[in-house]
Design an enzyme around this catalytic site. Structure first.
Site, PDB file in Angstrom:
ATOM      1  N   GLU A  31     -62.941  -2.024  55.721  1.00 54.11           N
ATOM      2  CA  GLU A  31     -62.166  -0.671  55.720  1.00 54.11           C
ATOM      3  C   GLU A  31     -61.583  -0.567  57.069  1.00 54.11           C
ATOM      4  O   GLU A  31     -62.307  -0.289  58.071  1.00 54.11           O
ATOM      5  CB  GLU A  31     -63.070   0.207  55.119  1.00 54.11           C
ATOM      6  CG  GLU A  31     -62.467   1.448  54.732  1.00 54.11           C
ATOM      7  CD  GLU A  31     -63.660   2.785  54.452  1.00 54.11           C
ATOM      8  OE1 GLU A  31     -64.494   2.383  54.362  1.00 54.11           O
ATOM      9  OE2 GLU A  31     -62.971   3.797  54.309  1.00 54.11           O
ATOM     10  N   ARG A 258     -77.268  -7.535  56.164  1.00 54.71           N
ATOM     11  CA  ARG A 258     -76.608  -7.097  57.350  1.00 54.71           C
ATOM     12  C   ARG A 258     -77.271  -7.633  58.592  1.00 54.71           C
ATOM     13  O   ARG A 258     -78.555  -7.669  58.819  1.00 54.71           O
ATOM     14  CB  ARG A 258     -76.771  -5.554  57.243  1.00 54.71           C
ATOM     15  CG  ARG A 258     -75.550  -4.741  56.811  1.00 54.71           C
ATOM     16  CD  ARG A 258     -75.882  -3.358  56.476  1.00 54.71           C
ATOM     17  NE  ARG A 258     -74.777  -2.630  57.376  1.00 54.71           N
ATOM     18  CZ  ARG A 258     -73.535  -2.583  56.935  1.00 54.71           C
ATOM     19  NH1 ARG A 258     -73.310  -2.957  55.873  1.00 54.71           N
ATOM     20  NH2 ARG A 258     -72.765  -1.758  57.691  1.00 54.71           N
ATOM     21  N   LYS A 268     -69.769   2.311  61.974  1.00 51.94           N
ATOM     22  CA  LYS A 268     -68.388   2.665  62.759  1.00 51.94           C
ATOM     23  C   LYS A 268     -68.349   4.254  62.797  1.00 51.94           C
ATOM     24  O   LYS A 268     -67.790   4.774  63.842  1.00 51.94           O
ATOM     25  CB  LYS A 268     -67.234   2.232  61.819  1.00 51.94           C
ATOM     26  CG  LYS A 268     -66.813   0.934  61.974  1.00 51.94           C
ATOM     27  CD  LYS A 268     -65.652   0.492  61.166  1.00 51.94           C
ATOM     28  CE  LYS A 268     -66.263   0.167  59.648  1.00 51.94           C
ATOM     29  NZ  LYS A 268     -65.418  -0.403  58.593  1.00 51.94           N
TER      30      LYS A 268
HETATM   31  P1  ATP Z   1     -69.998   0.277  58.899  1.00 54.15           P
HETATM   32  O1  ATP Z   1     -71.238   0.678  58.123  1.00 54.15           O
HETATM   33  O2  ATP Z   1     -70.475   0.018  60.412  1.00 54.15           O
HETATM   34  O3  ATP Z   1     -68.810   1.286  58.965  1.00 54.15           O
HETATM   35  P2  ATP Z   1     -69.244  -1.256  56.845  1.00 54.15           P
HETATM   36  O4  ATP Z   1     -69.943  -2.019  56.216  1.00 54.15           O
HETATM   37  O5  ATP Z   1     -68.807   0.032  56.405  1.00 54.15           O
HETATM   38  O6  ATP Z   1     -69.606  -1.074  58.407  1.00 54.15           O
HETATM   39  P3  ATP Z   1     -66.573  -2.610  56.361  1.00 54.15           P
HETATM   40  O7  ATP Z   1     -65.422  -2.185  57.275  1.00 54.15           O
HETATM   41  O8  ATP Z   1     -66.587  -1.695  55.085  1.00 54.15           O
HETATM   42  O9  ATP Z   1     -67.664  -1.946  57.124  1.00 54.15           O
HETATM   43  O10 ATP Z   1     -67.119  -4.074  56.277  1.00 54.15           O
HETATM   44  C1  ATP Z   1     -66.382  -5.234  56.313  1.00 54.15           C
HETATM   45  C2  ATP Z   1     -66.955  -6.315  55.800  1.00 54.15           C
HETATM   46  O11 ATP Z   1     -68.119  -6.408  57.202  1.00 54.15           O
HETATM   47  C3  ATP Z   1     -68.061  -6.068  54.624  1.00 54.15           C
HETATM   48  O12 ATP Z   1     -67.948  -7.293  53.989  1.00 54.15           O
HETATM   49  C4  ATP Z   1     -69.106  -5.756  55.375  1.00 54.15           C
HETATM   50  O13 ATP Z   1     -70.296  -6.173  54.428  1.00 54.15           O
HETATM   51  C5  ATP Z   1     -69.260  -6.510  56.569  1.00 54.15           C
HETATM   52  N1  ATP Z   1     -70.180  -5.862  57.629  1.00 54.15           N
HETATM   53  C6  ATP Z   1     -70.230  -4.608  58.019  1.00 54.15           C
HETATM   54  N2  ATP Z   1     -71.461  -4.358  58.841  1.00 54.15           N
HETATM   55  C7  ATP Z   1     -71.777  -5.575  58.919  1.00 54.15           C
HETATM   56  C8  ATP Z   1     -73.436  -6.154  59.543  1.00 54.15           C
HETATM   57  N3  ATP Z   1     -73.942  -5.179  60.430  1.00 54.15           N
HETATM   58  N4  ATP Z   1     -73.757  -7.294  59.434  1.00 54.15           N
HETATM   59  C9  ATP Z   1     -73.091  -8.066  58.505  1.00 54.15           C
HETATM   60  N5  ATP Z   1     -71.938  -7.689  57.963  1.00 54.15           N
HETATM   61  C10 ATP Z   1     -71.352  -6.567  58.090  1.00 54.15           C
HETATM   62 MG    MG Z   2     -68.077   1.387  55.418  1.00 52.49          MG
END
Ligand code: ATP
Ligand code: MG
Length: 747
Positions: A31, A258, A268
């Site tokens: 995102e 994760r 983020k």
């Molecule tokens: P955050 O909670 O840090 O904002 P998010 O999961 O909302 O992270 P996205 O931008 O929606 O972030 O995620 C993009 C991709 O990266 C998704 O497939 C997510 O599962 C993966 N991802 C995000 N954080 C991690 C992590 N700590 N370890 C592995 N994969 C991750």
């Molecule tokens: Mg998110």
């Protein structure tokens, strides 16, 4: 590809063998609402890595269905990150918003099939009707609307005829399903907001559960890999694609754990807070775990990919030790980069028996490194060594220069201290020394014995450089935010001295500064007039000793194993659902608690005394769980009642998060009541502005230079002042109050 296949690659290989797909297609679907971090690097490495290993391709897709938080600058940052890590997304970047028309049509199709309806309950009613883990839900009366009515309402929702929240579109699945995600999930909601790509075209936006599976299908994705918190969404994913009866092949969702790293904060949203508050200097601050931060600091893409590879792909969440990442960059640079000499804290040495000047041959690499290359090192009568490399009254085991102990100047001669010159304050300003002419490095016939060799630079030719000494941003293992910032995370040395070729010939961008660590020419601020070097990492793990008591280092590695997830028992599943859906815990925490009987009973006991589910769950799944790794429940000195008491003090702001951690440590050791500990140690949070104000005044007075800079527009310094106040009160000041007061006083 590593010899041992992880569980995802096993699935992919099996699917290919079974002829399920002609080509492996994965996607990385961030995102665009913040800069990507090391967790995203892990996901990038998996998705792009699998595509590469099986000759498929991976799409870079911006999951832009949440218009209020998204921005093109984040899209650019995401592209940069993928590219820097060495992956290729092909001809174009995809956007979920490009599929809005198609997704809308699929929704109409479901309505026509009688599989979706417009609901008009309000948010609270929807929650109430959903039921709980133990109670089935009940369907809204609006579910009986006719297809025609639904079509009409949905079209008018799209056209912006209704207010936000007035109606929603839901899938008609099963209000009694055990998986609560299947209880008529939301598909579309009304949002009257501007989207950074589609502008004001849409008044309805699809929800993740509806948009994601369809975007995957539209792109021809075969393996939709996501993190564990989406486990329960898998049923919805399958329902949508199956119900629409789409032409095969279709994608399937697979989940992995994760990445979590200690001493690191990865959401983020929380990173955005750090950036906005000015505690760090933007998204690419070298202390942040963003890819842009690592890149600017001097990490190599190889080191980050190696790290992702080493920790493997797990099916259960766990914490990785940050020293493992630091090991990877050290390991990568060790044999790659030239070794040069930089004196960070210079002390003048005059060699009284040396005349003239010469150039010494010095190899850039030690003998055990296969790389070759050397430079000439100017040497003359006046040199600089590091202040730390001389001690007038040495402690035991000090092997460098002292009044009685000679030392070797690396690549040069052995010197001996003859006289110490001090200023009026008694501070050492210069050493007068003798050198041994026969002790030249590589041709030493002097017979003099020394215990170590130190770095130095020639005074006449050395160049002045700025050195930014970065350390870990947080000083505790599971940081929450600004209050856990390591006050020493950045030290700027304005006038370090470096040997001249580094600046004039630039043999590389990264260097090992002998005995100091690895450094990188700052890609933004470096100029020939003012060279700036960032510390990438030290030569040794300086934190290892400090944290040894807490946790054996191997532990983090041990739990990271490849393999299948063990299914939850029925009882665990019930708890998990309850924790997640009723108590609002995130799936990771709910998973940790539900799967461990000791933890869940501890949690339930604490909850029955003080009902703050989320805070309690966080403490129990982290701090208490850590204690239980080495001990049994009955041998713990503290009780669930005491942990509840601790959280109560947090809730009524008697203590801050930071202090809560201190108190907990004390509870572990002594078993005393938290209230007692807080009182005995005077740890009560200071929230009274009249007590905090004088401390702020004092700090403002002491830092007039920074105040001036702040007033001249460097608002980033706000974080500096807040940090100083928190530090001055030993972490006791209420961060919120401090923030507000500092902002007010600096106006
Ligand atoms: P955050 O909670 O840090 O904002 P998010 O999961 O909302 O992270 P996205 O931008 O929606 O972030 O995620 C993009 C991709 O990266 C998704 O497939 C997510 O599962 C993966 N991802 C995000 N954080 C991690 C992590 N700590 N370890 C592995 N994969 C991750
Ligand atoms: Mg998110």
């Amino acid at each position: 590809m590593s010899e041992r296949k992880d569980f995802l690659r096993t699935i992919v290989a099996d699917d290919l063998k079974a002829g399920k797909y002609d080509e492996v297609v994965t996607r990385f679907p961030p995102e665009p609402n913040g800069f990507p971090h090391i967790g995203h690097a892990k996901s990038i490495a998996i998705n792009f890595g699998i595509a590469r290993d099986y000759d498929g391709h991976c799409n870079l897709r911006m999951d832009d269905t949440n218009p209020t938080t998204e921005d093109t600058k984040y899209v650019e940052a995401l592209k940069d990150a993928v590219e820097w890590l060495g992956f290729d997304w092909g001809d174009s970047v995809y956007f979920t918003s490009d599929y809005f028309p198609k997704i809308y049509d699929y929704a109409i199709e479901l309505i026509k099939m009688g599989k979706a309806y417009v609901d008009s309950l309000n948010e609270e009613e929807i929650r109430e009707y959903r039921g709980t883990v133990n109670e089935v839900g009940k369907r809204s009366k609006y579910a009986q609307r006719s297809v025609e009515e639904n079509l009409d309402l949905f079209e008018r929702m799209k056209n912006g005829e209704f207010k936000e929240g007035e109606h929603i579109l839901r899938a008609k699945i099963d209000m009694t399903a055990a998986n609560m995600k299947m209880r008529d999930p939301l598909m579309y909601r009304i949002r009257h907001v501007h989207h950074f790509r589609t502008g004001d075209e849409w008044a309805v936006y699809p929800m993740y559960d509806f948009a994601h599976c369809l975007s995957d299908y539209i792109e021809g994705v075969s393996h939709s890999i996501c993190t564990l918190e989406f486990e329960n969404n898998r049923d919805v994913y399958n329902w949508v694609l199956d119900t629409l009866g789409l032409e095969p092949p279709r994608p399937y969702q697979h989940e992995f754990a994760r990445l979590g790293i200690n001493y690191t904060m990865m959401s983020k949203r929380k990173l955005l807070e750090l950036v906005q508050s000015g505690v760090v200097n933007g998204w690419d601050d070298p202390r942040l775990p963003t890819i842009a931060g690592y890149k600017r600091k001097g990490y190599t893409p190889e080191s980050i990919l190696n790290f992702c590879d080493q920790i493997g792909i797990a099916k259960a969440n766990s914490m990785v030790d940050v020293s493992q990442l630091e090991f990877c960059i050290r390991d990568d640079l060790n044999t790659k980069v030239p070794r040069v000499m930089c004196v960070i804290n210079p002390l003048k040495v005059s060699i009284i028996n040396y005349e003239g000047s010469e150039e010494l041959d010095a190899s850039y690499y030690p003998e055990d490194v296969p790389k070759e290359g050397s430079r000439k090192l100017p040497f003359s009568k006046e040199i600089y060594i590091d202040r730390d490399d001389f001690m007038e009254n040495p402690s035991k085991g000090y092997f460098r220069l002292t009044p009685d102990q000679p030392v070797r100047l690396k690549h040069a001669y052995i010197i001996e201290c003859k006289e110490i010159i001090k200023d009026a304050d008694g501070d050492i300003v210069e050493i007068k020394a003798h050198y041994y002419p026969k002790s030249k490095s590589g041709a030493d016939t002097s017979g003099i014995k020394v215990k170590s060799a130190i770095q130095w630079v020639d005074a006449a030719t050395a160049k002045e450089v700025e050195v930014r000494l970065y350390d870990r941003l947080f000083s505790c293992e599971s940081p929450e935010g600004i209050e856990d910032i390591n006050p020493d995370s950045l030290k700027v040395i304005k006038s370090a001295l470096i040997e001249p070729v580094v600046i004039t010939e630039k043999p590389d961008e990264r260097f090992q500064f002998e005995r100091e660590g690895y450094f990188y020419a700052d890609p933004v601020d470096y100029s020939d007039e003012k060279p700036v070097f960032n510390k990438i990492v030290g030569l040794k793990d300086s934190w290892a000793k400090k944290s040894k008591e807490n946790k054996p280092k191997s532990q983090a590695k041990k739990v990271q194993i490849d393999g299948e997830v063990i299914p939850m028992s029925e009882a665990e599943q019930v708890l998990f659902e309850k924790y997640q859906n009723e108590l609002g815990l995130n799936s990771e925490v709910a998973n940790t608690l539900a799967r461990d009987e000791q933890l869940s009973s501890f949690y339930e006991a604490a909850l029955s005394i003080h009902n703050t589910p989320i805070t309690l769950a966080n403490i129990i799944s982290n701090e208490v769980a850590r204690e239980l790794k080495e001990k049994t429940l009955s041998s713990l000195k503290f009780t669930a009642v005491q942990v509840a008491e601790l959280v109560k003090m947090l809730d009524d702001t008697t203590i801050s998060n930071k202090i809560a951690k201190l108190v907990f440590e004390e509870m572990v050791k002594s078993g005393d009541n938290p209230t007692q500990i807080v009182e005995a140690k005077g740890l009560i949070q200071i929230s009274d502005p009249s007590k905090i104000a004088p401390i702020i005044d004092e700090i403002i007075e002491k830092n007039s230079e920074n105040v001036a800079k702040f007033k001249a527009g460097n608002t980033k310094l706000l974080g500096f002042f807040v940090g100083q106040v928190l530090k001055a009160t030993g972490g006791k000041a209420n961060p919120k109050v401090v923030n507000a007061l500092v902002a007010e006083k600096l106006q």
